[in-house]
Design an enzyme around this catalytic site. Structure first.
Site, PDB file in Angstrom:
ATOM      1  N   GLY A 219      79.911  28.457  84.952  1.00  0.00           N
ATOM      2  CA  GLY A 219      79.567  29.460  85.959  1.00  0.00           C
ATOM      3  C   GLY A 219      80.561  30.608  85.955  1.00  0.00           C
ATOM      4  O   GLY A 219      80.898  31.147  84.895  1.00  0.00           O
ATOM      5  N   GLY A 248      72.222  31.421  81.463  1.00  0.00           N
ATOM      6  CA  GLY A 248      72.557  30.412  80.465  1.00  0.00           C
ATOM      7  C   GLY A 248      71.759  30.565  79.184  1.00  0.00           C
ATOM      8  O   GLY A 248      72.262  30.291  78.087  1.00  0.00           O
ATOM      9  N   ASP A 249      70.508  31.033  79.305  1.00  0.00           N
ATOM     10  CA  ASP A 249      69.677  31.254  78.119  1.00  0.00           C
ATOM     11  C   ASP A 249      70.213  32.417  77.293  1.00  0.00           C
ATOM     12  O   ASP A 249      70.159  32.393  76.053  1.00  0.00           O
ATOM     13  CB  ASP A 249      68.231  31.531  78.546  1.00  0.00           C
ATOM     14  CG  ASP A 249      67.698  30.459  79.483  1.00  0.00           C
ATOM     15  OD1 ASP A 249      68.133  29.292  79.362  1.00  0.00           O
ATOM     16  OD2 ASP A 249      66.869  30.784  80.353  1.00  0.00           O
TER      17      ASP A 249
END
Length: 309
Positions: A219, A248-249
């Site tokens: 994060g 995240g992708d």
């Protein structure tokens, strides 16, 4: 060609409201609709970086047609999705303009029949020889074997194609044992896999379980990578507010593009951090704010220890 696998594709709907309050009605300020699922989001970012990408997985029903129609309008992305009888799921993100928070609602996905799973495996085997790298991303829809990713990892390794795995739970545990080149869990997924909430210990343990390299997403605390070449911690230069869906992708896209381009690990991690941060600034998943990305790319802090490989 980079191949991304999204077994549980989605039609992503993003609603923007001034302030999200339970038990009340809301006037929606804006709506965005995009093809989604983790691998599809990564594919759109990879294409925006200039890579040719092929997307495979499943698509069915009216939502599946909408996903395919929108993929057809995405330069650099080739649709190799396998049709199924069930309807592709929807995911709904509600963005609170006042707080900047996002509430996510994810449908489970269609029931996949054994014949449909067999058709996908045939498609995967057809696509592998032309792939420079493979990303296996996201959840499994109902009906897909829990060891599906482990089988797909082994198929990629047999074909000599590097493979990145980004999933969670039992599919991740089984997939790691098949020895993927990279796994990219977040802190919660990493703790579930290893039983440890201490990131350094957990990443080392995940690598002992079979992953060639582990890149943990922490994060706002950035990325922690444990690889055969060493260990690195990459930190964003600033915290940004916005919609974190798909961040995240975008990190997956950064890692995969860096692998294909044979960049050293610090450069891969810098790209992943800059892309994920720039995605938070974008209105919907699978997109990134290019000005933010280019401005942040040279400011990511990467500290490493190559003697710890």
């Amino acid at each position: 060609m980079i191949l991304t696998v999204t077994l549980n594709t989605a039609l992503d709907l993003t609603y923007r409201v001034r302030s999200l309050r339970p038990h009340t009605s809301h006037r929606v300020l804006g709506v965005a609709e995009r093809p989604g699922g983790k691998g599809v989001n990564a594919a759109r970012v990879l294409a925006a970086l200039g890579h040719e990408v092929t997307v495979t997985g499943f698509a069915g029903g009216g939502t599946g047609r909408a996903v395919r129609d929108r993929l057809a309008d995405t330069p650099g992305v080739t649709d190799a999705l396998v049709p199924v009888a069930g309807a592709t799921r929807r995911t709904i993100a509600v963005v609170d303009e006042l707080s900047g928070d996002t509430t996510q609602l994810n449908e489970p996905g269609p029931q996949i029949r054994p014949t449909e799973w067999g058709a996908f495996l045939d498609r995967y085997d057809e696509l592998l020889p032309a792939a420079s790298a493979v990303a296996l991303c996201g959840s499994l829809p109902p009906g897909v074997p829990v060891g599906a990713y482990a089988n797909l990892v082994r198929g990629a390794r047999s074909a000599g194609v590097p493979v990145l795995l980004d999933t969670s739970g039992e599919p991740l545990r089984r997939g790691v044992a098949a020895r993927p080149d990279i796994i990219k869990p977040n802190a919660e997924e990493l703790a579930e896999l290893t039983g440890s909430h201490e990131p350094s210990r957990a990443t080392r343990d995940a690598r002992r379980r079979g992953a060639h390299a582990v890149v943990a997403s922490l994060g706002p605390q950035g990325l922690l990578a444990v690889t055969p070449e060493g260990r690195w911690r990459a930190l964003p230069p600033t915290r940004v507010h916005g919609n974190p869906t798909g961040a995240g992708d975008s990190a997956v896209a950064g890692l995969l593009s860096g692998l294909v381009e044979q960049l050293p690990w610090p450069a891969r991690l810098s790209r992943a951090i800059a892309l994920s941060t720039a995605t938070v600034r974008a209105p919907v998943a699978g997109e990134f704010d290019r000005a933010t990305y280019e401005e942040l790319l040279g400011r990511v802090t990467v500290a490493g220890d190559t003697s710890a490989a």
